[in-house]
Design a protein around this motif. Structure first.
Motif, PDB file in Angstrom:
ATOM      1  N   PRO A   2      36.104  21.253  23.235  1.00  0.00           N
ATOM      2  CA  PRO A   2      36.275  22.816  22.725  1.00  0.00           C
ATOM      3  C   PRO A   2      37.965  23.263  23.276  1.00  0.00           C
ATOM      4  CG  PRO A   2      34.090  22.053  23.608  1.00  0.00           C
ATOM      5  CD  PRO A   2      35.087  21.090  23.781  1.00  0.00           C
ATOM      6  N   GLY A   3      38.318  24.207  22.419  1.00  0.00           N
ATOM      7  CA  GLY A   3      39.451  24.980  22.988  1.00  0.00           C
ATOM      8  C   GLY A   3      38.904  26.282  23.572  1.00  0.00           C
ATOM      9  N   SER A   4      40.473  26.930  23.872  1.00  0.00           N
ATOM     10  CA  SER A   4      40.094  28.008  24.755  1.00  0.00           C
ATOM     11  C   SER A   4      39.805  29.337  24.058  1.00  0.00           C
ATOM     12  CB  SER A   4      41.543  28.250  25.593  1.00  0.00           C
ATOM     13  OG  SER A   4      42.422  28.578  24.834  1.00  0.00           O
ATOM     14  N   SER A   5      39.829  29.402  22.887  1.00  0.00           N
ATOM     15  CA  SER A   5      39.511  30.383  22.078  1.00  0.00           C
ATOM     16  C   SER A   5      38.146  30.464  21.595  1.00  0.00           C
ATOM     17  CB  SER A   5      40.292  30.414  20.580  1.00  0.00           C
ATOM     18  OG  SER A   5      40.064  29.342  19.970  1.00  0.00           O
ATOM     19  N   ALA A   6      37.567  31.758  21.535  1.00  0.00           N
ATOM     20  CA  ALA A   6      36.103  31.767  21.153  1.00  0.00           C
ATOM     21  C   ALA A   6      35.908  32.404  19.712  1.00  0.00           C
ATOM     22  CB  ALA A   6      35.601  32.934  22.290  1.00  0.00           C
ATOM     23  N   GLN A  16      21.710  43.524  20.914  1.00  0.00           N
ATOM     24  CA  GLN A  16      21.328  43.799  22.569  1.00  0.00           C
ATOM     25  C   GLN A  16      21.976  44.420  23.162  1.00  0.00           C
ATOM     26  OE1 GLN A  16      21.345  40.770  20.792  1.00  0.00           O
ATOM     27  NE2 GLN A  16      19.743  39.428  21.378  1.00  0.00           N
ATOM     28  N   ARG A  17      21.714  45.183  24.244  1.00  0.00           N
ATOM     29  CA  ARG A  17      22.508  46.059  24.959  1.00  0.00           C
ATOM     30  C   ARG A  17      22.822  45.438  26.294  1.00  0.00           C
ATOM     31  NH1 ARG A  17      21.639  51.597  27.998  1.00  0.00           N
ATOM     32  NH2 ARG A  17      23.589  52.523  27.222  1.00  0.00           N
ATOM     33  N   LEU A  18      24.236  45.183  26.668  1.00  0.00           N
ATOM     34  CA  LEU A  18      24.820  44.732  27.536  1.00  0.00           C
ATOM     35  C   LEU A  18      25.555  45.813  28.446  1.00  0.00           C
ATOM     36  CD1 LEU A  18      23.910  42.185  25.997  1.00  0.00           C
ATOM     37  CD2 LEU A  18      26.040  41.244  26.529  1.00  0.00           C
ATOM     38  N   LEU A  19      25.427  45.436  29.865  1.00  0.00           N
ATOM     39  CA  LEU A  19      26.342  46.027  30.918  1.00  0.00           C
ATOM     40  C   LEU A  19      27.326  45.145  31.317  1.00  0.00           C
ATOM     41  CD1 LEU A  19      26.876  48.528  32.655  1.00  0.00           C
ATOM     42  CD2 LEU A  19      25.233  47.669  34.180  1.00  0.00           C
ATOM     43  N   ILE A  20      28.592  45.698  31.407  1.00  0.00           N
ATOM     44  CA  ILE A  20      29.807  44.861  31.844  1.00  0.00           C
ATOM     45  C   ILE A  20      30.174  45.480  33.264  1.00  0.00           C
ATOM     46  CG2 ILE A  20      31.963  43.840  31.742  1.00  0.00           C
ATOM     47  CD1 ILE A  20      31.375  43.721  28.542  1.00  0.00           C
ATOM     48  N   VAL A  21      30.362  44.788  34.351  1.00  0.00           N
ATOM     49  CA  VAL A  21      30.767  45.466  35.633  1.00  0.00           C
ATOM     50  C   VAL A  21      31.969  44.636  36.053  1.00  0.00           C
ATOM     51  CG1 VAL A  21      30.206  46.134  38.128  1.00  0.00           C
ATOM     52  CG2 VAL A  21      28.320  46.141  36.266  1.00  0.00           C
ATOM     53  N   ALA A  22      33.032  45.182  35.640  1.00  0.00           N
ATOM     54  CA  ALA A  22      34.472  44.357  35.867  1.00  0.00           C
ATOM     55  C   ALA A  22      35.343  45.451  36.263  1.00  0.00           C
ATOM     56  CB  ALA A  22      34.930  43.706  34.787  1.00  0.00           C
ATOM     57  N   GLY A  23      36.225  45.003  37.306  1.00  0.00           N
ATOM     58  CA  GLY A  23      37.228  46.098  37.898  1.00  0.00           C
ATOM     59  C   GLY A  23      38.212  46.072  37.224  1.00  0.00           C
ATOM     60  N   ASP A  24      38.839  44.721  36.830  1.00  0.00           N
ATOM     61  CA  ASP A  24      40.050  44.657  36.412  1.00  0.00           C
ATOM     62  C   ASP A  24      39.938  44.936  34.754  1.00  0.00           C
ATOM     63  OD1 ASP A  24      42.272  43.538  34.550  1.00  0.00           O
ATOM     64  OD2 ASP A  24      42.198  41.508  35.970  1.00  0.00           O
ATOM     65  N   PRO A  25      40.739  46.013  34.273  1.00  0.00           N
ATOM     66  CA  PRO A  25      40.806  46.585  33.042  1.00  0.00           C
ATOM     67  C   PRO A  25      41.021  45.764  31.878  1.00  0.00           C
ATOM     68  CG  PRO A  25      42.171  47.895  34.426  1.00  0.00           C
ATOM     69  CD  PRO A  25      41.997  46.879  35.056  1.00  0.00           C
ATOM     70  N   ASP A  26      41.756  44.515  32.103  1.00  0.00           N
ATOM     71  CA  ASP A  26      41.950  43.660  31.063  1.00  0.00           C
ATOM     72  C   ASP A  26      40.777  42.657  30.966  1.00  0.00           C
ATOM     73  OD1 ASP A  26      44.676  44.696  30.551  1.00  0.00           O
ATOM     74  OD2 ASP A  26      45.610  43.094  32.110  1.00  0.00           O
ATOM     75  N   VAL A  27      40.024  42.465  31.876  1.00  0.00           N
ATOM     76  CA  VAL A  27      39.085  41.507  31.636  1.00  0.00           C
ATOM     77  C   VAL A  27      37.714  42.507  31.177  1.00  0.00           C
ATOM     78  CG1 VAL A  27      37.348  40.446  33.173  1.00  0.00           C
ATOM     79  CG2 VAL A  27      39.368  40.166  33.581  1.00  0.00           C
ATOM     80  N   ALA A  28      37.661  43.790  31.563  1.00  0.00           N
ATOM     81  CA  ALA A  28      36.461  44.516  31.121  1.00  0.00           C
ATOM     82  C   ALA A  28      37.047  44.909  29.452  1.00  0.00           C
ATOM     83  CB  ALA A  28      36.724  45.873  31.593  1.00  0.00           C
ATOM     84  N   LEU A  30      38.577  42.568  27.505  1.00  0.00           N
ATOM     85  CA  LEU A  30      38.367  41.200  26.851  1.00  0.00           C
ATOM     86  C   LEU A  30      36.874  40.980  26.454  1.00  0.00           C
ATOM     87  CD1 LEU A  30      39.322  38.479  25.670  1.00  0.00           C
ATOM     88  CD2 LEU A  30      39.119  37.875  28.004  1.00  0.00           C
ATOM     89  N   LEU A  31      36.008  41.289  27.515  1.00  0.00           N
ATOM     90  CA  LEU A  31      34.829  41.075  27.495  1.00  0.00           C
ATOM     91  C   LEU A  31      34.163  42.177  26.644  1.00  0.00           C
ATOM     92  CD1 LEU A  31      33.876  40.352  31.209  1.00  0.00           C
ATOM     93  CD2 LEU A  31      33.793  38.810  29.565  1.00  0.00           C
ATOM     94  N   SER A  32      34.414  43.198  26.603  1.00  0.00           N
ATOM     95  CA  SER A  32      33.824  44.207  25.567  1.00  0.00           C
ATOM     96  C   SER A  32      34.023  44.153  24.411  1.00  0.00           C
ATOM     97  CB  SER A  32      34.322  45.650  26.019  1.00  0.00           C
ATOM     98  OG  SER A  32      33.980  46.134  27.262  1.00  0.00           O
ATOM     99  N   THR A 113      32.806  30.481  36.123  1.00  0.00           N
ATOM    100  CA  THR A 113      33.905  30.379  37.087  1.00  0.00           C
ATOM    101  C   THR A 113      35.195  30.958  36.432  1.00  0.00           C
ATOM    102  OG1 THR A 113      34.477  28.216  36.556  1.00  0.00           O
ATOM    103  CG2 THR A 113      33.179  28.613  38.368  1.00  0.00           C
ATOM    104  N   LYS A 114      35.890  31.630  37.250  1.00  0.00           N
ATOM    105  CA  LYS A 114      37.259  32.513  37.055  1.00  0.00           C
ATOM    106  C   LYS A 114      38.466  31.530  37.208  1.00  0.00           C
ATOM    107  CE  LYS A 114      37.612  36.576  38.204  1.00  0.00           C
ATOM    108  NZ  LYS A 114      37.434  37.866  39.070  1.00  0.00           N
ATOM    109  N   PRO A 115      39.553  31.302  36.078  1.00  0.00           N
ATOM    110  CA  PRO A 115      39.537  31.849  34.831  1.00  0.00           C
ATOM    111  C   PRO A 115      38.568  31.454  33.908  1.00  0.00           C
ATOM    112  CG  PRO A 115      41.393  30.380  35.051  1.00  0.00           C
ATOM    113  CD  PRO A 115      40.497  30.562  36.345  1.00  0.00           C
ATOM    114  N   PHE A 116      37.939  32.222  33.232  1.00  0.00           N
ATOM    115  CA  PHE A 116      36.777  31.703  32.202  1.00  0.00           C
ATOM    116  C   PHE A 116      37.252  31.704  30.757  1.00  0.00           C
ATOM    117  CE2 PHE A 116      36.551  36.437  32.866  1.00  0.00           C
ATOM    118  CZ  PHE A 116      36.486  36.798  31.295  1.00  0.00           C
ATOM    119  N   ARG A 117      36.393  30.967  29.936  1.00  0.00           N
ATOM    120  CA  ARG A 117      36.660  30.946  28.550  1.00  0.00           C
ATOM    121  C   ARG A 117      35.467  31.918  27.799  1.00  0.00           C
ATOM    122  NH1 ARG A 117      36.211  25.449  25.890  1.00  0.00           N
ATOM    123  NH2 ARG A 117      34.100  25.498  26.543  1.00  0.00           N
ATOM    124  N   VAL A 118      36.076  32.541  27.223  1.00  0.00           N
ATOM    125  CA  VAL A 118      35.129  33.638  26.344  1.00  0.00           C
ATOM    126  C   VAL A 118      33.992  32.754  25.487  1.00  0.00           C
ATOM    127  CG1 VAL A 118      36.664  35.435  26.209  1.00  0.00           C
ATOM    128  CG2 VAL A 118      36.652  33.874  24.168  1.00  0.00           C
TER     129      VAL A 118
END
Length: 239
Positions: A2-6, A16-28, A30-32, A113-118
């Motif tokens: 598998p490659g790195s793109s999701a 479903q309702r998900l809560l993301i807790v991430a201090g890094d704006p870029d990570v938040a 990307l995940l959102s 683990t970080k860095p993670f693949r989406v």
């Protein structure tokens, strides 16, 4: 491999309702963005204490928490009462594995683990949601595209076709399915299937028998990563 793109088709949500807790704006962001495109409803906060306050007031099906945030360690000591404890997916640094998982007081947990693949985030979220009943898939069943494994009945199907699996083949398929898009070494497979490490030929023969049954007259899902092990997924869309 598998490659790195999701691609959200790997593991789609159903609102479903998900809560993301991430201090890094870029990570938040990307995940959102990734999780929203995959069909989930997302709320994001930057601090663990803010996330815990939200969990105490509102209902979430799952939380994705950056375990490297400085205030995450406080949660194990405060443990505010929660009406419902959703599963949590932790984002951790690889060198923190030996002290993984501060006691968050939440429900079922998993980690990447970080860095993670989406792609890994999507798969682990889907697997955690299966255990809560928040996923629309039938309780007791694991699935990937048209491949379904039902732990309640100990049966497996590929589309309309029933798979006549031996107990060892069933355990191998389950291990590959739960770890979709992750390469599993022969040692990992041997310890899961038989409880000890078996010689390479035994595992190769087991994988070969399972592959013939699963991939008969259908796009291949079980693949070899030479020198590393085996993985389950669609090579044509995920590579």
């Amino acid at each position: 491999m598998p490659g790195s793109s999701a691609r959200p088709a790997l593991a789609r949500g159903a609102g479903q309702r998900l809560l993301i807790v991430a201090g890094d704006p870029d990570v938040a962001e990307l995940l959102s963005t990734t999780l929203e495109l995959a069909g989930y409803r997302v709320v994001a906060v930057a601090a663990a204490n803010d996330g815990m306050a939200l969990l105490a007031r509102e209902r979430f099906d799952l939380a994705v928490v950056d375990a490297t945030l400085p205030d995450v360690s406080e949660l194990g000591r405060t443990r505010p009462a929660l009406a419902r404890r959703p599963p949590v997916l932790l984002l951790i640094d690889y060198d923190s594995l030996d002290r993984i998982v501060p006691e968050l007081g939440l429900g079922e947990r998993d980690y990447v683990t970080k860095p993670f693949r989406v792609a890994d985030i999507l798969v682990r979220v889907q697997i955690l949601l299966r255990g809560t009943g928040a996923n629309p898939a039938r309780s007791g069943a694991l699935s990937y595209r048209d491949l379904v494994l039902d732990d309640t009945l100990c049966e497996a199907r590929r589309g309309p076709r029933a798979l006549d699996l031996t107990p060892a083949e069933y355990r191998l398929l389950r291990h590959l399915l739960v770890n979709a898009h992750r390469v599993l070494s022969k040692e990992q497979i041997g310890r899961y299937v038989w409880g000890d490490h078996r010689g390479g030929n035994a595992i190769e023969q087991l994988v070969s028998r399972l592959r013939r049954k699963v991939d008969q007259d259908a796009p291949g899902l079980i693949h070899t990563r030479r020198g590393f092990g085996y993985w389950l997924g669609r090579a044509d869309t995920d590579a």
